[in-house]
Enzyme design. Structure first.
Site, mmCIF file in Angstrom:
data_model
loop_
_atom_site.group_PDB
_atom_site.id
_atom_site.type_symbol
_atom_site.label_atom_id
_atom_site.label_comp_id
_atom_site.label_asym_id
_atom_site.label_seq_id
_atom_site.Cartn_x
_atom_site.Cartn_y
_atom_site.Cartn_z
ATOM 1 N N GLY A 1 53.406 -21.806 -62.013
ATOM 2 C CA GLY A 1 53.871 -22.128 -63.352
ATOM 3 C C GLY A 1 53.382 -21.100 -64.343
ATOM 4 O O GLY A 1 52.364 -20.438 -64.108
ATOM 5 N N GLN B 1 51.131 -17.944 -72.516
ATOM 6 C CA GLN B 1 50.364 -17.095 -71.590
ATOM 7 C C GLN B 1 50.858 -15.647 -71.593
ATOM 8 O O GLN B 1 50.137 -14.746 -71.175
ATOM 9 C CB GLN B 1 50.458 -17.636 -70.162
ATOM 10 C CG GLN B 1 49.645 -18.890 -69.923
ATOM 11 C CD GLN B 1 49.761 -19.329 -68.487
ATOM 12 O OE1 GLN B 1 50.716 -19.975 -68.104
ATOM 13 N NE2 GLN B 1 48.783 -18.957 -67.682
ATOM 14 N N CYS C 1 44.649 -21.239 -62.628
ATOM 15 C CA CYS C 1 45.542 -20.797 -63.701
ATOM 16 C C CYS C 1 45.650 -19.274 -63.670
ATOM 17 O O CYS C 1 44.637 -18.595 -63.454
ATOM 18 C CB CYS C 1 44.969 -21.253 -65.041
ATOM 19 S SG CYS C 1 45.923 -20.710 -66.464
ATOM 20 N N HIS D 1 49.672 -29.302 -66.643
ATOM 21 C CA HIS D 1 48.947 -28.044 -66.887
ATOM 22 C C HIS D 1 49.731 -27.152 -67.855
ATOM 23 O O HIS D 1 49.165 -26.604 -68.809
ATOM 24 C CB HIS D 1 48.741 -27.348 -65.533
ATOM 25 C CG HIS D 1 48.034 -26.032 -65.592
ATOM 26 N ND1 HIS D 1 46.792 -25.828 -65.045
ATOM 27 C CD2 HIS D 1 48.406 -24.836 -66.121
ATOM 28 C CE1 HIS D 1 46.428 -24.572 -65.252
ATOM 29 N NE2 HIS D 1 47.385 -23.942 -65.894
ATOM 30 N N GLU D 2 51.040 -27.023 -67.624
ATOM 31 C CA GLU D 2 51.856 -26.131 -68.464
ATOM 32 C C GLU D 2 52.024 -26.697 -69.878
ATOM 33 O O GLU D 2 51.990 -25.954 -70.858
ATOM 34 C CB GLU D 2 53.224 -25.867 -67.819
ATOM 35 C CG GLU D 2 53.183 -25.209 -66.438
ATOM 36 C CD GLU D 2 52.239 -24.024 -66.323
ATOM 37 O OE1 GLU D 2 52.054 -23.288 -67.312
ATOM 38 O OE2 GLU D 2 51.651 -23.852 -65.233
ATOM 39 N N HIS E 1 49.045 -25.982 -71.854
ATOM 40 C CA HIS E 1 49.059 -24.609 -72.379
ATOM 41 C C HIS E 1 49.785 -24.563 -73.728
ATOM 42 O O HIS E 1 49.319 -23.923 -74.671
ATOM 43 C CB HIS E 1 49.784 -23.659 -71.416
ATOM 44 C CG HIS E 1 48.897 -23.058 -70.361
ATOM 45 N ND1 HIS E 1 47.718 -22.403 -70.654
ATOM 46 C CD2 HIS E 1 49.024 -22.988 -69.009
ATOM 47 C CE1 HIS E 1 47.163 -21.976 -69.527
ATOM 48 N NE2 HIS E 1 47.933 -22.315 -68.517
HETATM 49 NI NI NI Z 1 47.735 -21.997 -66.486
#
Ligand code: NI
Length: 172
Positions: free
Chosen positions: A43, A48, A90, A132-133, A136
């Site tokens: 992902g 990011q 990550c 998790h995404e 972010h």
């Molecule tokens: Ni990550």
């Protein structure tokens, strides 16, 4: 396009909703998918790679299955169920992973890259990756969610890992 590494400011930035889907965004999405595969991640969230907009790409189908990139724009978690502890890593925190408790099942609503409403339900790696995404996009990295003890461990290890990364980059 490159992946920003913890603790870069962009990773702590709450991303803004995507307001329109145009050609530039499509190219951006294609580049993100390519980079995610190149980095061998499951992902990748837009912040990011330096854009604080609410969008992520994922593919949890595994290396034996044909690629199945999923794009979610303006995602919202609409339901969760149970908890599950599993190892998590990550792309912005390379060479580090830790066990983390997450909801075992989630339902996420959002839009695909054509602006069509989508709903994704999943457990296991899918549920973990979705949470998790979306974290972010809210400026939260998985290491921010570690228990105080594990976070202290991470803080101790991280400068050494960063040093190693810098050396790797110099040698490239
Ligand atoms: Ni990550």
């Amino acid at each position: 396009m490159k992946i920003f590494v913890y603790p870069h400011e962009i990773l702590k930035t709450k991303a803004k909703p995507v307001s329109s889907i145009d050609g530039a965004l499509q190219s951006f999405i294609d580049e993100m998918i390519e980079l995610m595969y190149r980095a061998k991640g499951v992902g990748l969230a837009a912040n990011q790679v330096g854009e604080a907009i609410r969008l992520f790409v994922m593919d949890v189908s595994g290396s034996d299955a044909p690629p199945n990139p999923v794009v979610v724009i303006n995602p919202v978690i609409t339901a969760t169920e149970g908890t599950e502890v599993a190892e998590e890593g990550c792309l912005s925190v390379p060479h580090f992973s830790a066990k983390l408790s997450r909801a075992a099942k989630v339902e996420v609503k959002g839009f695909d890259r054509n602006g069509k409403e989508i709903s994704i339900e999943g457990d296991g790696l899918t549920a973990r990756c979705l949470q998790h995404e979306i974290d972010h996009l809210d400026g939260i990295c998985f290491v921010d969610r570690l228990s105080p003890l594990k976070r202290a461990m991470f803080r101790k290890k991280w400068p050494k890992i960063l040093q190693r990364l810098e050396q790797e980059q110099e040698n490239e």
